[in-house]
Write an enzyme that holds these catalytic residues in place. Sequence first.
Site, short mmCIF file in Angstrom:
data_model
loop_
_atom_site.label_atom_id
_atom_site.label_comp_id
_atom_site.label_asym_id
_atom_site.label_seq_id
_atom_site.Cartn_x
_atom_site.Cartn_y
_atom_site.Cartn_z
N ASP A 233 4.74 -6.15 3.18
CA ASP A 233 4.37 -4.62 3.82
C ASP A 233 5.07 -4.76 5.22
O ASP A 233 5.76 -5.64 5.31
CB ASP A 233 3.00 -4.24 4.57
N ASP B 204 6.19 2.77 7.22
CA ASP B 204 4.59 2.11 6.40
C ASP B 204 3.50 3.06 5.84
O ASP B 204 2.87 4.22 5.94
CB ASP B 204 3.87 2.00 7.42
N GLU C 21 -5.51 1.01 2.11
CA GLU C 21 -5.43 0.29 3.43
C GLU C 21 -5.17 0.75 4.56
O GLU C 21 -5.98 -0.21 5.91
CB GLU C 21 -3.86 -0.15 2.85
N HIS D 41 0.71 -1.40 0.62
CA HIS D 41 0.49 -0.40 0.07
C HIS D 41 0.62 1.29 0.49
O HIS D 41 1.67 1.48 0.82
CB HIS D 41 -1.04 0.00 0.87
#
Length: 329
Positions: A217, A164, A194, A62
């Site tokens: 991820d 992230d 996400e 994402h």
Amino acid sequence: MDYLSVIEMLNACHGPSGDERQIATTLKRLAEPYADTCHIDTLGNLIVHKKGPGPKVMFAAHMDSIGLIVTHIHKEGYLSFGKLGGVHPESILHTPFRFKNGVCGVVALRPGVSLKDMTIQDLYLDIGAKNEAHARRLVQVGDTAVSRMPSFTTETKLVSPYLDNRISCAAMLDALSHIRAYTNDLYFVFTVQEELGLRGSKPAAYSIDPDYGIAVDVTVGETWDDPQKGSSILGDGAAVKIMDSSVICHPDVIKLLETLAMESKIPFQRDVIVSGGTDAGSIHVAREGVRTGGISIPCRYLHSPVEMVDLSDVTATVRLMTAFAQKKL
């Protein structure tokens, strides 16, 4: 790959959940030299396709970030805000944020509220406006803001907001550039929203209808105060996902990833977390079901402006993605 430069490039884009167009355009430009086709779908996912004769393999990372959204402009010129995704008040207090139009501000605490009792509703953005009219010339209700904290390296570590999941986006680009044997039909998907509930990966997986799905991820890395939050340790290699709150990974995919890592002498560890999800949660239940796994990069201080990863784990993740992509399935 110079990961620091790529992260700085991606973080210079405005890309909170729901408004990822800038970062999608940047990633499209970076991916196009290695792809047969690149397109942005209706929801905003960037889908990069490298054609091959074998089964369809979908890698997903994402590109959206957590952020803030203005909910009210006060007569004094201060801004109340809500959160996009998992924003924690203690992580953003006294940190700078940037709006899409370049206006910047700092998060402050309403007078009279103690640190131990504060909530998101007790915080406000100060953009230096003289009053409400001045503030409204700069921003509007519904405008979104992202962290303006810097990125830097320290020995083997990279520290930055929005690792992230921008670090996984960089890793997917790196893997795409290293693939030489196009055995499988490869889709590298940079997903949207996400952080709001795995939203982008769902229509992407439905459209692609993959045989295998790999969510890339970050995962909870150990910290000295609570080593039980996650199973992964920074510097110990790519984390092969076993489960998180959104998925129990397919045993065949877990076994294949671990076998590839051992055969290629890629450092790896197992990833088990009991809270937090990934795009694997949407992918594995698409259509009639998808054999789904995950490759995770251990990360400390998640959802703060100073997330930290070890670059050796990023390299191991790239190698494992590349090995899976080129494996005859």
